[in-house]
Design a protein around this motif. Sequence first.
Motif, PDB file in Angstrom:
ATOM      1  N   TRP A  91      -6.489  14.667 -14.810  1.00  0.00           N
ATOM      2  CA  TRP A  91      -6.823  14.890 -13.401  1.00  0.00           C
ATOM      3  C   TRP A  91      -8.312  15.121 -13.222  1.00  0.00           C
ATOM      4  N   VAL A 136       0.843  -1.207   0.000  1.00  0.00           N
ATOM      5  CA  VAL A 136       0.000   0.000   0.000  1.00  0.00           C
ATOM      6  C   VAL A 136       0.878   1.257   0.000  1.00  0.00           C
ATOM      7  N   PHE A 137       1.921   1.223   0.791  1.00  0.00           N
ATOM      8  CA  PHE A 137       2.853   2.363   0.798  1.00  0.00           C
ATOM      9  C   PHE A 137       3.446   2.568  -0.600  1.00  0.00           C
ATOM     10  N   ALA A 181       2.435   7.253  -6.716  1.00  0.00           N
ATOM     11  CA  ALA A 181       1.597   8.374  -7.170  1.00  0.00           C
ATOM     12  C   ALA A 181       2.200   9.733  -6.827  1.00  0.00           C
ATOM     13  N   GLU A 182       3.248   9.733  -6.014  1.00  0.00           N
ATOM     14  CA  GLU A 182       3.791  11.032  -5.578  1.00  0.00           C
ATOM     15  C   GLU A 182       4.405  11.802  -6.743  1.00  0.00           C
ATOM     16  N   TRP A 219      -6.389   7.962 -14.037  1.00  0.00           N
ATOM     17  CA  TRP A 219      -5.686   7.432 -12.859  1.00  0.00           C
ATOM     18  C   TRP A 219      -4.513   6.547 -13.260  1.00  0.00           C
ATOM     19  N   THR A 236      -2.148   9.356 -13.099  1.00  0.00           N
ATOM     20  CA  THR A 236      -2.076  10.183 -11.891  1.00  0.00           C
ATOM     21  C   THR A 236      -2.049   9.364 -10.605  1.00  0.00           C
ATOM     22  N   ALA A 237      -2.487   8.117 -10.675  1.00  0.00           N
ATOM     23  CA  ALA A 237      -2.445   7.230  -9.505  1.00  0.00           C
ATOM     24  C   ALA A 237      -2.001   5.855  -9.972  1.00  0.00           C
ATOM     25  N   PRO A 238      -0.877   5.789 -10.627  1.00  0.00           N
ATOM     26  CA  PRO A 238      -0.514   4.529 -11.282  1.00  0.00           C
ATOM     27  C   PRO A 238       0.030   3.489 -10.297  1.00  0.00           C
ATOM     28  N   PRO A 239      -0.193   2.223 -10.605  1.00  0.00           N
ATOM     29  CA  PRO A 239       0.418   1.186  -9.766  1.00  0.00           C
ATOM     30  C   PRO A 239       1.849   0.906 -10.209  1.00  0.00           C
ATOM     31  N   HIS A 248      -4.544  20.555  -8.859  1.00  0.00           N
ATOM     32  CA  HIS A 248      -3.877  19.260  -9.035  1.00  0.00           C
ATOM     33  C   HIS A 248      -2.367  19.430  -9.173  1.00  0.00           C
ATOM     34  N   PRO A 249      -1.610  18.407  -8.803  1.00  0.00           N
ATOM     35  CA  PRO A 249      -0.148  18.495  -8.909  1.00  0.00           C
ATOM     36  C   PRO A 249       0.276  18.503 -10.379  1.00  0.00           C
ATOM     37  N   LEU A 293       2.097   1.923  -3.424  1.00  0.00           N
ATOM     38  CA  LEU A 293       1.102   2.561  -4.298  1.00  0.00           C
ATOM     39  C   LEU A 293       1.072   4.069  -4.062  1.00  0.00           C
ATOM     40  N   TRP A 294       1.118   4.445  -2.803  1.00  0.00           N
ATOM     41  CA  TRP A 294       1.107   5.875  -2.477  1.00  0.00           C
ATOM     42  C   TRP A 294       2.363   6.558  -3.013  1.00  0.00           C
ATOM     43  N   ARG A 295       3.497   5.875  -2.845  1.00  0.00           N
ATOM     44  CA  ARG A 295       4.757   6.483  -3.304  1.00  0.00           C
ATOM     45  C   ARG A 295       4.780   6.617  -4.824  1.00  0.00           C
TER      46      ARG A 295
END
Lengths: 308, 310
Positions: free
Chosen positions: B234, B7-8, B14-15, B207, B210-213, B241-242, B10-12
Amino acid sequence: MVPKAQAGRGGNIPTGLIRLREVSQCLTESACNVERNLRILVTVPTLRLAGAVAALGSVLAEDACRGCAHQYLEAGARISAWASGRFVDATLSYIDDQEACFGGLRLRGKRDSMHRLPSGFPERADARFPDEIRADVAAGLACTLGIAGQRHSARCPHPVIVAGEPKAFRDDVEALAACDTRLHIRGRLDPGHGLTDWFRHPVLRVHAIPELSEAPWAAELRPRLLIVRGSVGWMASSRRLWPGVPILALISRRSPAGCEVAATIRAFGWPRAIALPPALSDLLRPGHGLEVSAYVEPEAAPHDEDLW
Amino acid sequence: VTTIGDVFALWRAAEQPTVMVTRLPWPELEAVTNAAIGLRPSVERSTVAAEMLRGALSTRQLLSATPLPPNDGLAGISYLVRRINEFLEGHPGHSLDKSLRALQSSLVALLASSSIVGEWFANVLSEYGEDENGTPEAVVVVPRRAWVQAVRAWLHKEELTCADVMTPGDLRQCCTARKALILAGHPSSSFSSGWKAPDVAIREHGWLFTAPPAGTIRLALTADAPLLDEAALWLAPSQDHPILAIEDHGPRRETPSSHQWVTNTFDATFVRRTPRQHVDTDDGVPAIEVVTASRHSIFFNPELGPRRKL
């Protein structure tokens, strides 16, 4: 004291999650200085951990009572309290400067674990404090095991309400707790289920925030923050029950329904929130994988149905 | 089983994801697109024009989004060529003769060419292997489930077995981050359909960027494809948005043809039909009158109804 953003397993906590915790914490601390009906929309790369981290931020915030109704204790009032190792609801039979009597019990000393229940609050059974989190609570609150229940009760008058997918939220709390025991997540968050768990848990999980007509007694209470987790929670929730409490909406960019919610909110044309405290404004900048928008939802007409 | 580390990750990812865009010139595919667009003004009055336009664009959708070669059955080029042949033989001197022949010859040329996108996939995939757990480092994203099996077969045939093949729907449930996400085709056309307009398709699949795995997204676009509009990926307004790091080393100009095929061709509102009440025509045959955007009236049999909407 705010715990350092560290994690034992999985490496350091990602910056996006840290930012989310900071936003939530600052939003809670600024709740009385912001406009009514403030809606903070944050789109996240995944909902996993987002709700738990935001709830953690809110729980960590300083939130002093401001003449809250639950503090007015008088004989004859129904109260929720911690006594004899249990959470009890009872009628206050006697109270003076030294002691309070209720349900055959006599309490002396600090009264911050006693809360007046609003009229119409549902009846509920007494509850024990789960042994498995007692140590975590004591460690998190830096107190002894013997007074952990009382301290825990004292910090529950203004819980964080997390709407949407209660089970997933609980799983996230467990995952976060397993990540690093130094954060004492289980004790700090200890999520209850439903608004009827008020005064017994610092975090309440609900499927959706109810309408005023469904829980009229809840209007007398004040949560510290409303967190809406996911598009289902947003769509199903009422936003009129606590207009003075900001809503932090967490929407997943991965979900098609989340995209629709974001598009719908944009289409509403709500005015953007401008008069925000500087500390909060600084945090509400996009980055670290988070999209952040701040809106003020127009006040709903009290009887807009009458127009039809 | 998803771990906290997954999970971490995934968050990283997307950074600050890196989007690497590669432009691929494929003149044969461009020629088919241009020939098909030439049929656009005729779709209101000709079923075959509508069918060929739709077919050619579906072919383009498949070939620009997957490594499959033009002679793959899913591309349907042979069918389109045969269908045009049959029509022209059955309708000598038809007003669409010239346009259809142009499309036919471009399709034949495309059929004889090799897939530039396939070559790109082969090159890119050779850069990735497996991690220490035996999990492929790269994921190939296929827009449609119906294409997955064919893409897997192609990868197997090319001995490119160190990659997973997934649809966006599969990836949504995937909670592990990989090294690279590999996809081709402009998202607004790859993921759009008769039921999903390009702007909706790109918003719903933004996504993937912007939120890729995965920390890196490798995207191949044909040279005539429009620019990858970051703002469209976005959900929030531009100030909320970033900034996404998009490395597009290809031509960045917007050509008229690319604009046309991505906006007009799939836009359902482009064809406006105004149904009128049931009318009896002079010859006594009951019919439903439909007025097109060009203000032409078309009469349909009330029982069979109008042809399917494009």
